[in-house]
Design a protein around this motif. Structure first.
Motif, mmCIF file in Angstrom:
data_model
loop_
_atom_site.group_PDB
_atom_site.id
_atom_site.type_symbol
_atom_site.label_atom_id
_atom_site.label_comp_id
_atom_site.label_asym_id
_atom_site.label_seq_id
_atom_site.Cartn_x
_atom_site.Cartn_y
_atom_site.Cartn_z
ATOM 1 N N PRO A 182 0.546 -0.479 0.177
ATOM 2 C CA PRO A 182 -0.103 0.355 -0.059
ATOM 3 C C PRO A 182 0.550 1.966 0.068
ATOM 4 N N VAL A 183 0.137 1.987 -0.411
ATOM 5 C CA VAL A 183 1.043 3.775 -0.277
ATOM 6 C C VAL A 183 0.945 3.784 0.625
ATOM 7 N N ALA A 184 1.956 4.643 1.301
ATOM 8 C CA ALA A 184 2.266 4.840 2.701
ATOM 9 C C ALA A 184 1.195 6.583 2.715
ATOM 10 N N VAL A 185 0.347 6.829 3.711
ATOM 11 C CA VAL A 185 -0.671 7.933 3.659
ATOM 12 C C VAL A 185 0.036 8.899 4.963
ATOM 13 N N PRO A 186 -0.189 10.012 4.390
ATOM 14 C CA PRO A 186 0.140 11.293 5.784
ATOM 15 C C PRO A 186 -1.098 10.679 6.712
ATOM 16 N N LEU A 187 -0.348 11.138 8.382
ATOM 17 C CA LEU A 187 -0.806 10.849 9.427
ATOM 18 C C LEU A 187 -1.387 11.861 9.296
ATOM 19 N N PRO A 188 -2.663 11.696 10.013
ATOM 20 C CA PRO A 188 -4.085 12.467 9.989
ATOM 21 C C PRO A 188 -3.202 13.393 10.517
ATOM 22 N N GLU A 189 -3.891 14.702 10.789
ATOM 23 C CA GLU A 189 -3.732 16.435 11.117
ATOM 24 C C GLU A 189 -2.979 16.024 13.144
ATOM 25 N N ALA A 190 -4.500 15.644 13.349
ATOM 26 C CA ALA A 190 -4.174 15.432 14.546
ATOM 27 C C ALA A 190 -3.315 14.445 15.404
ATOM 28 N N ALA A 191 -2.635 13.548 14.690
ATOM 29 C CA ALA A 191 -1.543 12.658 14.663
ATOM 30 C C ALA A 191 -0.175 13.330 14.601
ATOM 31 N N ARG A 192 -0.328 14.175 13.570
ATOM 32 C CA ARG A 192 0.824 14.851 13.025
ATOM 33 C C ARG A 192 1.323 15.364 14.240
ATOM 34 N N GLY A 193 3.634 16.122 14.538
ATOM 35 C CA GLY A 193 4.076 16.465 15.527
ATOM 36 C C GLY A 193 4.345 17.695 15.223
ATOM 37 N N ASP A 194 4.679 18.722 16.003
ATOM 38 C CA ASP A 194 5.384 19.455 15.119
ATOM 39 C C ASP A 194 6.826 19.831 14.766
ATOM 40 N N SER A 195 7.143 18.354 15.272
ATOM 41 C CA SER A 195 9.294 17.955 14.466
ATOM 42 C C SER A 195 9.436 16.427 14.630
ATOM 43 N N TRP A 196 10.738 16.143 13.892
ATOM 44 C CA TRP A 196 11.035 14.605 14.663
ATOM 45 C C TRP A 196 12.705 15.283 14.452
ATOM 46 N N SER A 197 13.100 14.100 14.860
ATOM 47 C CA SER A 197 14.875 13.820 14.785
ATOM 48 C C SER A 197 15.150 12.335 15.132
ATOM 49 N N TRP A 198 16.032 12.079 14.279
ATOM 50 C CA TRP A 198 16.915 10.940 14.540
ATOM 51 C C TRP A 198 17.741 10.835 16.058
ATOM 52 N N ALA A 199 17.811 9.585 16.686
ATOM 53 C CA ALA A 199 18.316 9.546 17.722
ATOM 54 C C ALA A 199 18.518 7.883 17.994
ATOM 55 N N SER A 200 19.347 7.225 19.173
ATOM 56 C CA SER A 200 20.103 6.283 19.417
ATOM 57 C C SER A 200 19.992 5.879 20.508
ATOM 58 N N LEU A 201 19.988 5.097 21.059
ATOM 59 C CA LEU A 201 20.165 4.656 22.438
ATOM 60 C C LEU A 201 20.723 3.257 22.299
ATOM 61 N N PRO A 202 21.203 2.781 24.031
ATOM 62 C CA PRO A 202 22.515 1.483 23.812
ATOM 63 C C PRO A 202 21.120 0.461 23.785
ATOM 64 N N ILE A 203 21.490 -0.587 23.577
ATOM 65 C CA ILE A 203 20.771 -1.998 23.959
ATOM 66 C C ILE A 203 20.336 -1.974 25.325
ATOM 67 N N GLY A 204 21.389 -2.113 26.115
ATOM 68 C CA GLY A 204 21.367 -1.851 28.079
ATOM 69 C C GLY A 204 20.178 -0.522 28.181
ATOM 70 N N ALA A 205 20.132 0.499 27.309
ATOM 71 C CA ALA A 205 19.614 1.914 28.069
ATOM 72 C C ALA A 205 17.948 0.891 27.879
ATOM 73 N N LEU A 206 17.389 0.591 26.716
ATOM 74 C CA LEU A 206 17.002 -0.395 26.436
ATOM 75 C C LEU A 206 15.895 -1.519 27.525
ATOM 76 N N ARG A 207 17.080 -1.678 28.033
ATOM 77 C CA ARG A 207 17.108 -2.998 28.565
ATOM 78 C C ARG A 207 16.031 -3.109 30.392
ATOM 79 N N GLU A 208 15.919 -0.878 30.292
ATOM 80 C CA GLU A 208 15.681 -0.694 31.388
ATOM 81 C C GLU A 208 14.135 0.108 30.788
#
Length: 299
Positions: free
Chosen positions: A153-179
């Motif tokens: 399926p073609v990717a469709v935009p999020l509904p207006e009410a579900a869109r954020g103001d901005s986004w950014s890439w991020a990274s976390l270590p596996i050890g942090a995700l375990r907690e």
């Protein structure tokens, strides 16, 4: 006189189920492919050591919702004997079997959730395809004709009410995700991480920000059954549910190429683990929403 006390029985567990009702690469004596029902409990991040698994063969001539209803009743009895309460939800990821599974589930008062968020089931099925089925009489070795690939399926935009103001890439270590289960999070979708992964390995993810609607957006995303992040061309896409694809943003060509390479590498390095976080701002101490995702090849 001191009386001996019996050891306490393990506490009962509540866990969702992941279900696959489909044919396997084995020919039975009647020349028909084997059908099989696989059920496993979704891993519990708080008690990863206990899991429910259920396997039952189905004659090809009996593939219908009534057979499945009877099999589910047997599975519920077995789960109860192992200390599991009935599941609140059953996740099924094959769209071709959705109607049949839904009919059987509804007769037992069980809620079906069409979802590819069946990470434990996919891993278990891949394990069986590698170690169990090849040992069976009638196993069809060698390359099989691949099933027709559904049109993505073609990717469709999020509904207006579900869109954020901005986004950014991020990274976390596996050890942090375990907690992650100890974090202050309003909506969460967590899964146990493979023990073989080194705590220092870094996981790629996405942070979505909305100053005024972050909690509402997190609640909406929670109902999507988010599965994985993907880069398609220059589009950043969130795959969810059974076949939903949501457009999160457009990327510059260089950024898209780098992100696609990073996600591909993650499959081999961190078991496809990703994450999605929703916050009101980068400085928020907790999360309005946090999901661990896994980019696993579809079984």
């Amino acid at each position: 006189m001191i009386q001996a006390t019996e050891p306490a029985s393990p506490a009962r567990l509540q866990a969702d189920w992941e279900l696959d009702y489909y044919s396997r690469p084995i020919l039975e004596e009647d020349g028909k492919k084997r059908w099989e029902l696989l059920i496993c409990s979704s891993p519990n991040a708080e008690n990863p050591g206990r899991a429910f698994q259920w396997v039952l063969k189905c004659p090809a001539s009996s593939v219908n919702s009534q057979w499945l209803k009877s099999a589910l009743e047997q599975a519920l009895e077995q789960a109860d004997s192992e200390g599991f309460d009935p599941p609140r939800k059953i996740r099924c990821w094959r769209s071709s079997m959705r109607t049949m599974v839904q009919r059987a589930s509804e007769q037992l008062g069980l809620e079906l959730v069409p979802s590819r968020r069946c990470y434990a089931l996919v891993e278990w099925l891949q394990e069986r395809e590698a170690t169990v089925y090849p040992e069976e009489e009638g196993y069809m070795a060698g390359p099989l004709a691949p099933p027709p690939q559904p049109i993505q399926p073609v990717a469709v935009p999020l509904p207006e009410a579900a869109r954020g103001d901005s986004w950014s890439w991020a990274s976390l270590p596996i050890g942090a995700l375990r907690e992650a289960m100890t974090w202050d999070t309003s909506f969460a979708g967590l899964v146990p991480l493979p023990e073989s992964l080194d705590d220092e390995l870094m996981v790629s993810g996405l942070r979505l920000f909305s100053a005024s609607r972050s909690l509402a957006i997190a609640g909406w995303v929670s109902g999507l059954e988010p599965v994985r992040l993907e880069v398609c061309g220059q589009q950043l896409v969130l795959e969810a549910g059974q076949e939903d694809r949501w457009l999160l943003g457009q990327l510059e060509s260089d950024e898209a190429e780098a992100a696609a390479a990073a996600f591909l590498a993650a499959r081999g390095q961190v078991g496809g683990v990703q994450f999605l976080a929703i916050q009101s701002s980068p400085d928020q101490p907790g999360f309005d929403g946090f999901w661990i995702l896994r980019d696993l090849p579809d079984a």
